[in-house]
Design a protein around this motif. Sequence first.
Motif, PDB file in Angstrom:
ATOM      1  N   PHE A 113      37.640  23.751 -45.210  1.00 36.64           N
ATOM      2  CA  PHE A 113      39.012  24.085 -44.849  1.00 36.64           C
ATOM      3  C   PHE A 113      39.185  24.151 -43.338  1.00 36.64           C
ATOM      4  O   PHE A 113      38.322  24.634 -42.618  1.00 36.64           O
ATOM      5  N   TYR A 114      40.349  23.695 -42.880  1.00 31.24           N
ATOM      6  CA  TYR A 114      40.663  23.617 -41.453  1.00 31.24           C
ATOM      7  C   TYR A 114      42.065  24.122 -41.198  1.00 31.24           C
ATOM      8  O   TYR A 114      42.962  23.987 -42.031  1.00 31.24           O
ATOM      9  N   LEU A 152      37.068  17.125 -48.649  1.00 35.57           N
ATOM     10  CA  LEU A 152      35.976  17.092 -49.602  1.00 35.57           C
ATOM     11  C   LEU A 152      34.801  16.427 -48.896  1.00 35.57           C
ATOM     12  O   LEU A 152      34.855  15.234 -48.592  1.00 35.57           O
ATOM     13  N   HIS A 153      33.764  17.200 -48.582  1.00 40.98           N
ATOM     14  CA  HIS A 153      32.587  16.690 -47.870  1.00 40.98           C
ATOM     15  C   HIS A 153      31.469  16.385 -48.862  1.00 40.98           C
ATOM     16  O   HIS A 153      31.218  17.154 -49.782  1.00 40.98           O
ATOM     17  N   ASP A 160      33.952  10.969 -47.809  1.00 43.74           N
ATOM     18  CA  ASP A 160      34.752  12.187 -47.690  1.00 43.74           C
ATOM     19  C   ASP A 160      36.223  11.882 -47.956  1.00 43.74           C
ATOM     20  O   ASP A 160      36.681  10.754 -47.770  1.00 43.74           O
ATOM     21  N   GLN A 161      36.957  12.905 -48.378  1.00 47.35           N
ATOM     22  CA  GLN A 161      38.396  12.785 -48.618  1.00 47.35           C
ATOM     23  C   GLN A 161      39.103  13.930 -47.907  1.00 47.35           C
ATOM     24  O   GLN A 161      38.557  15.021 -47.795  1.00 47.35           O
ATOM     25  N   LYS A 162      40.329  13.673 -47.437  1.00 46.04           N
ATOM     26  CA  LYS A 162      41.136  14.702 -46.782  1.00 46.04           C
ATOM     27  C   LYS A 162      42.424  14.910 -47.571  1.00 46.04           C
ATOM     28  O   LYS A 162      43.023  13.955 -48.054  1.00 46.04           O
ATOM     29  N   ARG A 176      42.643  10.689 -48.898  1.00 48.85           N
ATOM     30  CA  ARG A 176      42.381   9.606 -47.964  1.00 48.85           C
ATOM     31  C   ARG A 176      41.016   9.795 -47.356  1.00 48.85           C
ATOM     32  O   ARG A 176      40.606  10.913 -47.091  1.00 48.85           O
ATOM     33  N   THR A 177      40.302   8.730 -47.182  1.00 48.37           N
ATOM     34  CA  THR A 177      38.967   8.818 -46.567  1.00 48.37           C
ATOM     35  C   THR A 177      39.145   8.870 -45.069  1.00 48.37           C
ATOM     36  O   THR A 177      40.176   8.478 -44.531  1.00 48.37           O
TER      37      THR A 177
END
Length: 178
Positions: A113-114, A152-153, A160-162, A176-177
């Motif tokens: 999380f960011y 998702l790491h 990875d996905q954001k 999205r990667t």
Amino acid sequence: MTKGTKIADSADLARANDWSRQAYGALRDWDVARRGRWSTWDSGAVLLTVDTMANGAACEPVTIAAASNRLVFYTRDWETDLPLPGQSFGEAIAALKDLARKWFTGEIALAAFYLGDVWQGALAINPAQLEEEMQLAVNWIATQTAVDRVELHTPRRETDQKFGLAVNGKPIGVPRTQ
């Protein structure tokens, strides 16, 4: 994770503390350890760094540290400590190996999380149940801090996905990667 001055590019067991020597002995012949590099730190810790998948492909580094009566599994701004309360040394080694197996085979991933570009926390999840696991992770981080996106790491950064987060805290948009 253990900090200090690196004193060897391989395990220098003469400088390692008893716990670290015991952990090294339990892990040195493990298939994952054979893909990694051992080092020793001035604190007496022994570290194993693995940056290769079982198929030989490069991956994000995993560091396993043995120090101060604990084992630390660290990757991608997330770490977990073993042994758990009441867990024996042998049970902690087995749990560590199982965790590594799950990470490298994709059975677990990290919901990271960011807020803007600042990392706020991460939680291990089961990517096979992404929707429900991600919602549980969002509910967890909401008790800790504000965030505006989740990633998702995985061991391979290219997979990875954001996701952005909606006002109600649900992941939104098509993954999205990077």
